[in-house]
Design a protein around this motif. Structure first.
Motif, mmCIF file in Angstrom:
data_model
loop_
_atom_site.group_PDB
_atom_site.id
_atom_site.type_symbol
_atom_site.label_atom_id
_atom_site.label_comp_id
_atom_site.label_asym_id
_atom_site.label_seq_id
_atom_site.Cartn_x
_atom_site.Cartn_y
_atom_site.Cartn_z
ATOM 1 N N ILE A 127 0.814 -1.224 0.000
ATOM 2 C CA ILE A 127 0.000 0.000 0.000
ATOM 3 C C ILE A 127 0.844 1.268 0.000
ATOM 4 O O ILE A 127 0.548 2.214 -0.741
ATOM 5 N N PRO A 128 1.921 1.374 0.786
ATOM 6 C CA PRO A 128 2.650 2.649 0.855
ATOM 7 C C PRO A 128 3.237 3.110 -0.471
ATOM 8 O O PRO A 128 3.479 4.312 -0.652
ATOM 9 N N ALA A 129 3.518 2.204 -1.372
ATOM 10 C CA ALA A 129 4.095 2.556 -2.683
ATOM 11 C C ALA A 129 5.423 3.287 -2.482
ATOM 12 O O ALA A 129 6.343 2.726 -1.904
ATOM 13 N N ASN A 131 6.011 5.868 -0.583
ATOM 14 C CA ASN A 131 6.118 6.480 0.736
ATOM 15 C C ASN A 131 6.909 5.581 1.681
ATOM 16 O O ASN A 131 6.997 4.360 1.499
ATOM 17 N N LEU A 134 2.873 4.203 6.157
ATOM 18 C CA LEU A 134 1.541 4.820 6.180
ATOM 19 C C LEU A 134 1.428 5.901 7.238
ATOM 20 O O LEU A 134 0.450 6.651 7.253
ATOM 21 N N VAL A 137 2.750 9.817 4.790
ATOM 22 C CA VAL A 137 2.359 9.700 3.388
ATOM 23 C C VAL A 137 2.430 11.074 2.733
ATOM 24 O O VAL A 137 1.776 12.013 3.196
ATOM 25 N N ASN A 140 0.918 9.450 -3.678
ATOM 26 C CA ASN A 140 -0.214 8.542 -3.850
ATOM 27 C C ASN A 140 0.095 7.146 -3.323
ATOM 28 O O ASN A 140 1.241 6.689 -3.342
ATOM 29 N N LEU A 141 -0.975 6.471 -2.869
ATOM 30 C CA LEU A 141 -0.871 5.104 -2.386
ATOM 31 C C LEU A 141 -1.243 4.128 -3.507
ATOM 32 O O LEU A 141 -1.844 4.516 -4.514
ATOM 33 N N TYR A 142 -0.900 2.860 -3.289
ATOM 34 C CA TYR A 142 -1.250 1.799 -4.239
ATOM 35 C C TYR A 142 -2.331 0.937 -3.604
ATOM 36 O O TYR A 142 -2.088 0.225 -2.627
ATOM 37 N N LEU A 143 -3.543 1.028 -4.143
ATOM 38 C CA LEU A 143 -4.684 0.300 -3.581
ATOM 39 C C LEU A 143 -5.206 -0.672 -4.642
ATOM 40 O O LEU A 143 -6.051 -0.314 -5.470
ATOM 41 N N GLY A 168 -6.584 5.914 -3.829
ATOM 42 C CA GLY A 168 -5.245 6.124 -3.304
ATOM 43 C C GLY A 168 -4.611 7.431 -3.688
ATOM 44 O O GLY A 168 -3.438 7.660 -3.371
ATOM 45 N N VAL A 204 -4.027 6.420 8.189
ATOM 46 C CA VAL A 204 -3.033 6.935 7.251
ATOM 47 C C VAL A 204 -2.815 8.410 7.573
ATOM 48 O O VAL A 204 -3.771 9.184 7.629
#
Length: 443
Positions: A127-129, A131, A134, A137, A140-143, A168, A204
């Protein structure tokens, strides 16, 4: 007597058998001579290998213990459904084909919860991609919405869509809700396998993006220009700052560099010009060949007339060349490639070159089949003395006139094809002339 006759009949039968056996042995010997023994061995090995592989495949296919026990392995969860084509015996008197639809495996309730927990742990890692975590952040996140390896679907829900949406995307630039201390948003994930589902939540913390010194200076300057734009919106001009942070500013409008188009165009034109030269050379060669083919029948005809009148080949050749030069000097004709080559050959002979070599070079320079044939005839006449030269020349003249007719016919067809373009253009003009008044009348 009868005994002797019987023995004679037996002897004749024995001789016949021996003859048949000898014929069979001789045929086999011929076959062995034609085809080596090693080749027969290789054939046997290939055929045996094919049969063994077939048996092995059939045994492997028929040795499915699960199927013989009446079981079909179900596809794992997420792999999708499948169709099996089987042959069943016992249902009817004969073996019949049947198609069975097998659905994918479904998780049990306890198994689904265990899978969901594993999926959630894997999601926390991706999810953090870009970053760090969490808890910090800034991008953008990866959802992901689907995991093929487990066959589960994930639905995401954000507590505050203005800061973090369900896909995200982070809105932390110029956002008053996001400060340097961070802004906490709860993110929910609902994981489902189609029959079971569970919900996970995680906080987050969103922070403003980190800018470099150059990016920060650029953003502050753009803000200053926006403020000046609002202040000066009633004026005709937007006056830009002349100084910023103690530095003098100079402005220059970014324009398209059209000048770079010219060297590229020049290079392309140079390349195309090279191709143009080759194209012109090919056209000139084609025009030369066509003109020489058209003149061939006339040259053959004049040679035959002069030779028939008692002149030698050299005299007839010279007569044709001198007549051609007189016409050119008098302005009654244009230069012709074939006659120019004949003139060159004539002066080579006059300067002492052997006639045979001169005629041979003439055929090579012309590089056309009819002229090469004429060169060969003249050389053969020089070496062997052909008594029936007139007859051969007559046949050659007939062939030459027939070829000229065919060439003229092809030229007419090509001219007709070229006329199609202006005809279509004229048709378009006529169509416009007819349709324009009609359209204007309707309007």
């Amino acid at each position: 007597m009868r005994g002797r006759e019987r023995e004679g009949e037996k002897g004749q039968k024995g001789e016949k058998k021996e003859r048949k056996l000898w014929k069979t042995v001789s045929r086999q010997a011929e076959i062995v001579e034609k085809f080596p023994v090693q080749f027969h061995k290789m054939q046997i090995i290939c055929a045996a290998a094919g049969i063994l592989l077939y048996v092995a495949v059939k045994v492997a296919g028929n040795g499915n213990s699960d199927l013989t026990e009446g079981r079909i392995r179900r596809p794992a969860h997420g792999e999708g459904e499948m169709d099996c084509e089987l042959y069943i015996t016992g249902l009817e008197e004969e073996e019949i084909p049947i198609k069975i639809h097998v659905e994918e495996k479904q998780y049990g309730e306890e198994e689904a919860l265990e899978i969901f927990e594993i999926v959630w742990q894997e999601l926390l890692a991706v999810i953090p991609a870009d970053n760090l975590s969490l808890s910090e952040v800034r991008s953008n996140l990866y959802l992901p919405s689907w995991l093929d390896s487990y066959g589960v679907r994930i639905r995401w829900y954000s507590e505050n869509q203005d800061v973090l949406d369900n896909y995200g995307n982070v809105e932390n630039e110029e956002n008053p809700q996001v400060s340097s201390d961070g802004y906490e948003v709860w993110l929910r994930a609902i994981i489902s396998d189609g029959e079971h589902e569970t919900e996970f939540q995680i906080p987050v913390t969103i922070y403003p993006p980190l800018w470099s010194r150059e990016e920060e200076r650029k953003r502050n300057f753009q803000k200053l220009v926006e403020m000046e734009n609002k202040k000066q919106k009633e004026g005709d001009w937007l006056v830009l700052p002349k100084e910023y942070e103690g530095k003098t500013l100079n402005y220059e409008e970014k324009a398209n560099d059209y000048a770079s188009f010219f060297p590229i165009t020049g290079i392309l034109m140079a390349i195309l010009y090279g191709f143009k030269g080759q194209q012109e050379e090919r056209k000139e060669k084609k025009r030369r060949s066509r003109q020489m083919l058209l003149d061939y029948s006339e040259i053959i005809s004049r040679l035959m007339v002069f030779i028939g009148a008692g002149m030698t080949i050299r005299s007839a050749w010279g007569k044709i060349v001198l007549d051609y030069e007189k016409r050119i000097e008098a302005g009654k004709g244009k230069q012709r490639y074939a006659y120019e080559e004949m003139s060159r050959t004539y002066y080579q002979i006059c300067t002492g070159k052997p006639e045979g070599e001169a005629y041979e070079e003439f055929g090579i320079r012309c590089s056309l089949q009819p002229y090469m044939k004429l060169s060969g005839l003249l050389i053969q006449n020089r070496k062997e003395g052909m008594k029936n030269l007139n007859q051969v020349m007559k046949l050659e003249m007939a062939c030459a006139f027939e070829e000229r007719k065919n060439l003229a016919r092809r030229q007419g067809e090509e001219a007709g094809t070229k006329l199609l373009v202006p005809l279509f253009l004229m048709l378009g003009v006529v169509m416009v002339m007819i349709m324009a008044p009609a359209m204007m009348a309707f309007s």
